[in-house]
Motif scaffolding. Structure first.
Motif, mmCIF file in Angstrom:
data_model
loop_
_atom_site.group_PDB
_atom_site.id
_atom_site.type_symbol
_atom_site.label_atom_id
_atom_site.label_comp_id
_atom_site.label_asym_id
_atom_site.label_seq_id
_atom_site.Cartn_x
_atom_site.Cartn_y
_atom_site.Cartn_z
ATOM 1 N N GLY A 35 -45.391 -3.740 -16.011
ATOM 2 C CA GLY A 35 -46.715 -3.722 -16.612
ATOM 3 C C GLY A 35 -47.123 -5.040 -17.223
ATOM 4 N N ARG A 36 -46.162 -5.727 -17.808
ATOM 5 C CA ARG A 36 -46.446 -7.006 -18.471
ATOM 6 C C ARG A 36 -45.133 -7.749 -18.644
ATOM 7 N N LEU A 37 -45.192 -9.059 -18.552
ATOM 8 C CA LEU A 37 -44.016 -9.886 -18.787
ATOM 9 C C LEU A 37 -44.286 -10.766 -19.999
ATOM 10 N N ASP A 38 -43.524 -10.555 -21.064
ATOM 11 C CA ASP A 38 -43.658 -11.386 -22.260
ATOM 12 C C ASP A 38 -42.973 -12.722 -22.022
ATOM 13 N N LEU A 39 -43.636 -13.782 -22.446
ATOM 14 C CA LEU A 39 -43.067 -15.125 -22.343
ATOM 15 C C LEU A 39 -42.595 -15.563 -23.720
ATOM 16 N N ALA A 40 -41.328 -15.891 -23.797
ATOM 17 C CA ALA A 40 -40.723 -16.255 -25.070
ATOM 18 C C ALA A 40 -41.136 -17.666 -25.478
ATOM 19 N N PRO A 41 -41.008 -17.985 -26.759
ATOM 20 C CA PRO A 41 -41.188 -19.386 -27.174
ATOM 21 C C PRO A 41 -40.130 -20.259 -26.507
ATOM 22 N N GLY A 42 -40.382 -21.538 -26.415
ATOM 23 C CA GLY A 42 -39.398 -22.432 -25.807
ATOM 24 C C GLY A 42 -39.403 -22.315 -24.299
ATOM 25 N N VAL A 43 -38.224 -22.108 -23.714
ATOM 26 C CA VAL A 43 -38.082 -22.115 -22.258
ATOM 27 C C VAL A 43 -37.769 -20.724 -21.732
ATOM 28 N N THR A 44 -38.514 -20.315 -20.692
ATOM 29 C CA THR A 44 -38.195 -19.115 -19.917
ATOM 30 C C THR A 44 -37.850 -19.565 -18.509
ATOM 31 N N PHE A 45 -36.628 -19.232 -18.069
ATOM 32 C CA PHE A 45 -36.214 -19.517 -16.702
ATOM 33 C C PHE A 45 -36.433 -18.285 -15.836
ATOM 34 N N LEU A 46 -36.936 -18.507 -14.622
ATOM 35 C CA LEU A 46 -36.969 -17.483 -13.587
ATOM 36 C C LEU A 46 -35.936 -17.866 -12.547
ATOM 37 N N THR A 47 -34.982 -16.987 -12.299
ATOM 38 C CA THR A 47 -33.942 -17.271 -11.322
ATOM 39 C C THR A 47 -33.763 -16.067 -10.421
ATOM 40 N N GLY A 48 -33.087 -16.264 -9.321
ATOM 41 C CA GLY A 48 -32.906 -15.200 -8.347
ATOM 42 C C GLY A 48 -32.755 -15.797 -6.968
ATOM 43 N N ASP A 49 -32.495 -14.956 -5.987
ATOM 44 C CA ASP A 49 -32.198 -15.433 -4.642
ATOM 45 C C ASP A 49 -33.445 -15.976 -3.959
ATOM 46 N N ASN A 50 -33.226 -16.683 -2.844
ATOM 47 C CA ASN A 50 -34.346 -17.160 -2.024
ATOM 48 C C ASN A 50 -35.193 -15.979 -1.569
ATOM 49 N N GLY A 51 -36.505 -16.158 -1.639
ATOM 50 C CA GLY A 51 -37.413 -15.113 -1.208
ATOM 51 C C GLY A 51 -37.760 -14.088 -2.264
ATOM 52 N N SER A 52 -37.229 -14.263 -3.470
ATOM 53 C CA SER A 52 -37.511 -13.281 -4.528
ATOM 54 C C SER A 52 -38.915 -13.452 -5.101
ATOM 55 N N GLY A 53 -39.496 -14.635 -4.951
ATOM 56 C CA GLY A 53 -40.867 -14.850 -5.416
ATOM 57 C C GLY A 53 -41.000 -15.690 -6.666
ATOM 58 N N LYS A 54 -39.938 -16.371 -7.085
ATOM 59 C CA LYS A 54 -39.971 -17.177 -8.314
ATOM 60 C C LYS A 54 -41.048 -18.261 -8.253
ATOM 61 N N SER A 55 -40.998 -19.049 -7.176
ATOM 62 C CA SER A 55 -41.948 -20.152 -7.050
ATOM 63 C C SER A 55 -43.374 -19.646 -6.919
ATOM 64 N N THR A 56 -43.539 -18.538 -6.198
ATOM 65 C CA THR A 56 -44.873 -17.966 -6.031
ATOM 66 C C THR A 56 -45.448 -17.530 -7.368
ATOM 67 N N LEU A 57 -44.605 -16.977 -8.238
ATOM 68 C CA LEU A 57 -45.083 -16.531 -9.542
ATOM 69 C C LEU A 57 -45.427 -17.717 -10.439
ATOM 70 N N GLN A 206 -33.824 -12.807 -14.390
ATOM 71 C CA GLN A 206 -33.323 -12.808 -13.018
ATOM 72 C C GLN A 206 -34.045 -11.753 -12.197
ATOM 73 N N ALA A 207 -34.564 -12.186 -11.045
ATOM 74 C CA ALA A 207 -35.212 -11.262 -10.119
ATOM 75 C C ALA A 207 -34.145 -10.599 -9.273
ATOM 76 N N GLU A 208 -34.006 -9.289 -9.420
ATOM 77 C CA GLU A 208 -33.014 -8.542 -8.666
ATOM 78 C C GLU A 208 -33.602 -8.111 -7.316
ATOM 79 N N ALA A 209 -32.726 -7.753 -6.388
ATOM 80 C CA ALA A 209 -33.177 -7.377 -5.045
ATOM 81 C C ALA A 209 -34.064 -6.142 -5.057
ATOM 82 N N ASP A 210 -33.869 -5.264 -6.063
ATOM 83 C CA ASP A 210 -34.664 -4.033 -6.124
ATOM 84 C C ASP A 210 -35.996 -4.232 -6.848
ATOM 85 N N GLY A 211 -36.298 -5.485 -7.236
ATOM 86 C CA GLY A 211 -37.578 -5.766 -7.864
ATOM 87 C C GLY A 211 -37.533 -5.846 -9.376
#
Length: 255
Positions: A35-57, A206-211
């Motif tokens: 429903g919503r993704l909260d962004l923390a102060p400082g640094v938030t890393f998005l990680t996960g396998d190729n094709g998970s959609g990190k760069s697109t987001l 971390q973006a998991e395979a199940d979303g």
């Protein structure tokens, strides 16, 4: 002093076909489910396998926040080729009331050459170390960027900055990012780098395979575990990949 300018992101799902790209990417599926993704102060890393959609987001957050899709600050308005996904048109970026960053930049490794060209075209080299970024290596130009152009109390969106950097360069970048966070900056970074993920105090999603978008510790991150396992016993890993699984390939062999 900890920066927080972007509070959260959400997706307006009205009229979306969730079976089609980019709305069927795991990380977008996870965002819709949460429903919503909260962004923390400082640094938030998005990680996960190729094709998970990190760069697109990250790209979509940049577009929704008013950045040029190819990169740069909000003042950049050039276009080489429009390749951004429509995700940014449906993304809702919540800002923290009364907080506005003093500096901002969107970095994406795959189009930074175009940004460097635009910097030359408008005569802005002085703000990036006083030398053409095209006269520097890819890694050197990125370090020039974060050293000379990234300032305290800034908002910075970075897509896979490790693509430009050697291990030593990553350590230099890590120290600079830590300095910027301590000076009140906020960052959203898509990365596979176990070195960058070690940034103290960072939030790792971390973006998991199940979303699912799962917050993990440094030691739980897949990028860290896979790299650590390989470096601990490289011969064992190679034997498994090259002997136990002789047909391991990314795709069909050429004819």
């Amino acid at each position: 002093m900890t920066g927080r300018f972007l509070r959260d992101i959400a997706l307006d799902t009205t009229g979306l076909d969730r079976r089609r790209y980019p709305f069927n990417l795991p990380i977008v599926t996870g965002l819709i489910a949460a429903g919503r993704l909260d962004l923390a102060p400082g640094v938030t890393f998005l990680t996960g396998d190729n094709g998970s959609g990190k760069s697109t987001l990250v790209e979509a957050v940049a577009v929704a926040a008013g950045f040029n899709p190819e990169g740069g600050s909000r003042n950049f308005r050039f276009a080489t080729r429009a390749t951004e996904s429509p995700l940014g048109q449906h993304l809702i970026v919540g800002r923290r009331p009364g907080r506005r960053e003093r500096s901002n930049f969107f970095f994406r490794a795959e189009s930074f050459y175009n940004v460097a060209t635009e910097i030359e075209n408008v005569g802005m080299e002085q703000a990036y170390g006083g030398r053409s970024l095209h006269e520097r290596s890819h890694g050197e130009s990125f370090l020039d960027l974060i050293t000379h152009r990234f300032h305290p109390e800034g908002l910075y969106l970075l897509d896979e900055p490790e693509a430009a950097l050697s291990p030593r360069g990553l350590l230099i970048a890590l120290a600079r990012l830590h300095e910027l966070v301590r000076a009140g900056s906020q960052m959203l970074i898509a990365t596979h780098s176990p070195i960058l993920l070690a940034l103290p105090g960072a939030t790792i999603l971390q973006a998991e395979a199940d979303g699912r978008l799962r917050q993990v510790t440094y030691d739980e991150a897949d990028a860290v575990q896979v790299t650590r396992d390989f470096l601990t016993a490289p011969q064992r890993s190679l034997r498994h990949l090259l002997t136990d699984q002789p047909d391991f390939r990314y795709g069909p062999s050429p004819p």
